[in-house]
Design a protein around this motif. Structure first.
Motif, PDB file in Angstrom:
ATOM      1  N   ARG A 140     -13.525  -3.744  -1.267  1.00 32.07           N
ATOM      2  CA  ARG A 140     -12.782  -2.522  -1.513  1.00 32.07           C
ATOM      3  C   ARG A 140     -13.368  -1.829  -2.735  1.00 32.07           C
ATOM      4  O   ARG A 140     -14.098  -2.439  -3.518  1.00 32.07           O
ATOM      5  CB  ARG A 140     -11.294  -2.831  -1.739  1.00 32.07           C
ATOM      6  N   PHE A 165     -12.292   1.496  -5.778  1.00 31.77           N
ATOM      7  CA  PHE A 165     -11.078   2.012  -6.410  1.00 31.77           C
ATOM      8  C   PHE A 165     -11.331   3.373  -7.055  1.00 31.77           C
ATOM      9  O   PHE A 165     -12.459   3.730  -7.399  1.00 31.77           O
ATOM     10  CB  PHE A 165     -10.536   1.028  -7.449  1.00 31.77           C
ATOM     11  N   LEU A 200      -5.024   8.186   2.458  1.00 33.45           N
ATOM     12  CA  LEU A 200      -5.727   6.906   2.313  1.00 33.45           C
ATOM     13  C   LEU A 200      -4.756   5.806   1.891  1.00 33.45           C
ATOM     14  O   LEU A 200      -3.959   5.999   0.964  1.00 33.45           O
ATOM     15  CB  LEU A 200      -6.838   7.029   1.264  1.00 33.45           C
ATOM     16  N   SER A 206       0.368   5.923  -0.204  1.00 36.09           N
ATOM     17  CA  SER A 206      -0.542   7.055  -0.179  1.00 36.09           C
ATOM     18  C   SER A 206      -0.381   7.854  -1.462  1.00 36.09           C
ATOM     19  O   SER A 206       0.590   7.697  -2.205  1.00 36.09           O
ATOM     20  CB  SER A 206      -0.250   7.946   1.038  1.00 36.09           C
ATOM     21  N   LEU A 207      -1.345   8.748  -1.698  1.00 35.06           N
ATOM     22  CA  LEU A 207      -1.239   9.626  -2.844  1.00 35.06           C
ATOM     23  C   LEU A 207      -0.056  10.566  -2.685  1.00 35.06           C
ATOM     24  O   LEU A 207       0.368  10.891  -1.587  1.00 35.06           O
ATOM     25  CB  LEU A 207      -2.512  10.465  -2.991  1.00 35.06           C
ATOM     26  N   THR A 242       0.837  -1.188   0.000  1.00 34.64           N
ATOM     27  CA  THR A 242       0.000   0.000   0.000  1.00 34.64           C
ATOM     28  C   THR A 242       0.874   1.240   0.000  1.00 34.64           C
ATOM     29  O   THR A 242       2.025   1.222   0.424  1.00 34.64           O
ATOM     30  CB  THR A 242      -0.923   0.026   1.229  1.00 34.64           C
ATOM     31  N   GLY A 283      -6.183   2.908  -7.936  1.00 31.60           N
ATOM     32  CA  GLY A 283      -5.836   2.732  -6.532  1.00 31.60           C
ATOM     33  C   GLY A 283      -6.988   2.117  -5.780  1.00 31.60           C
ATOM     34  O   GLY A 283      -8.063   2.718  -5.686  1.00 31.60           O
ATOM     35  N   PHE A 284      -6.795   0.911  -5.253  1.00 35.82           N
ATOM     36  CA  PHE A 284      -7.820   0.228  -4.461  1.00 35.82           C
ATOM     37  C   PHE A 284      -7.699   0.651  -2.996  1.00 35.82           C
ATOM     38  O   PHE A 284      -6.595   0.809  -2.476  1.00 35.82           O
ATOM     39  CB  PHE A 284      -7.648  -1.291  -4.544  1.00 35.82           C
ATOM     40  N   VAL A 285      -8.836   0.804  -2.341  1.00 31.60           N
ATOM     41  CA  VAL A 285      -8.847   1.115  -0.918  1.00 31.60           C
ATOM     42  C   VAL A 285      -9.961   0.294  -0.261  1.00 31.60           C
ATOM     43  O   VAL A 285     -11.064   0.188  -0.800  1.00 31.60           O
ATOM     44  CB  VAL A 285      -9.040   2.631  -0.675  1.00 31.60           C
ATOM     45  N   LEU A 333      -3.625   2.982  -0.139  1.00 30.56           N
ATOM     46  CA  LEU A 333      -4.050   2.512  -1.455  1.00 30.56           C
ATOM     47  C   LEU A 333      -3.167   1.373  -1.949  1.00 30.56           C
ATOM     48  O   LEU A 333      -1.954   1.362  -1.715  1.00 30.56           O
ATOM     49  CB  LEU A 333      -3.976   3.658  -2.467  1.00 30.56           C
ATOM     50  N   GLN A 334      -3.792   0.442  -2.629  1.00 30.11           N
ATOM     51  CA  GLN A 334      -3.039  -0.568  -3.361  1.00 30.11           C
ATOM     52  C   GLN A 334      -3.047  -0.156  -4.825  1.00 30.11           C
ATOM     53  O   GLN A 334      -4.057  -0.259  -5.520  1.00 30.11           O
ATOM     54  CB  GLN A 334      -3.658  -1.952  -3.210  1.00 30.11           C
ATOM     55  N   ILE A 335      -1.927   0.344  -5.300  1.00 33.80           N
ATOM     56  CA  ILE A 335      -1.821   0.833  -6.672  1.00 33.80           C
ATOM     57  C   ILE A 335      -1.624  -0.356  -7.613  1.00 33.80           C
ATOM     58  O   ILE A 335      -0.727  -1.173  -7.416  1.00 33.80           O
ATOM     59  CB  ILE A 335      -0.659   1.825  -6.829  1.00 33.80           C
TER      60      ILE A 335
END
Length: 250
Positions: A58, A60, A36, A4-5, A2, A113-115, A38-40
């Protein structure tokens, strides 16, 4: 893994929220969005990101590229319901609907980006105004579907295509991705046919007509609008349904 932006308010995700919110983001709200987890994930063209029948834990956001929501008949005939550009959260409804009734796939290469839902719910509890903004985004998505229904049901092919191009330029302009009213257009002619309810041959003819009218240039999958007012008139385009704070791209 994971992440962050990037710590910038110029990120399309931040721009999208700011383009539709009825308030100015506070420093805390902006920081919370940027933080947040995120899984990019990078997707290639023509891949499904989520599928009808999925039960996701999740959601995205699109960071780069264009995705599309679609449904298919049992015989495999596809109808594209909407395009999603950088900054959009196409499946935010999965926070409340356990089973997806649509599929979302890539048009060209996409980075998303998954959250996890739990992280989104925690964010909204801590910052209720962001919940208002995401609810507004969901309502705008519904308005977009209504406009697409009118477009495919009552406009001719020339106006349909012009309207789609106006919409993409306006939405991409709102997140800073349509300089000089130009943008990447990764859709093939069969894909545009799936969105507009016409044949690929008719797509080809319609694009040719728009070019010959001097309204657009389309070269190497790059769309350039030469006559914005003329294209809007051909489309009967009124951006009210997008509910942007700045409705006309610079």
């Amino acid at each position: 893994m994971t992440e962050s932006l990037s710590q910038t308010d110029k990120h399309p995700f931040i721009r999208k929220i700011e383009s539709i919110a009825l308030f100015t983001l506070s420093d805390g709200e902006r920081a919370a969005l940027l933080a947040l987890p995120l899984q990019i994930t990078q997707f290639e063209a023509y891949q499904d990101i989520v599928r009808e029948g999925d039960r996701p834990a999740r959601c995205f956001a699109v960071f780069d590229g264009i995705a599309c929501t679609y449904k298919s008949t049992l015989g495999g005939r596809r109808q594209v319901m909407a395009y999603h550009v950088a900054g959009d959260i196409p499946d935010i409804q999965s926070l409340h609907l356990k089973v997806l009734d649509i599929s979302i796939g890539t048009v060209g290469p996409c980075r998303v980006g998954f959250v996890h839902h739990d992280a989104v719910r925690a964010l909204l509890r801590a910052y209720p105004r962001l919940g208002d903004a995401l609810w507004r985004a969901t309502l705008i998505d519904a308005a977009l579907v209504r406009e697409w229904m009118l477009n495919t049901g009552r406009r001719d092919a020339y106006a349909r295509m012009a309207h789609l191009f106006c919409e993409l330029i306006t939405r991409l302009g709102a997140v800073g991705l349509a300089p000089d009213r130009s943008c990447d257009l990764p859709m093939t002619q069969p894909e545009l046919a799936d969105a507009l309810g016409i044949t690929p041959v008719h797509v080809n003819r319609t694009i040719r007509d728009l070019k010959e009218a001097g309204l657009i240039t389309l070269r190497s999958r790059r769309l350039m609008v030469n006559d914005w007012e003329g294209l809007k008139a051909a489309a009967e385009f009124d951006p009210t349904y997008l509910h942007l704070t700045d409705r006309d791209p610079a």
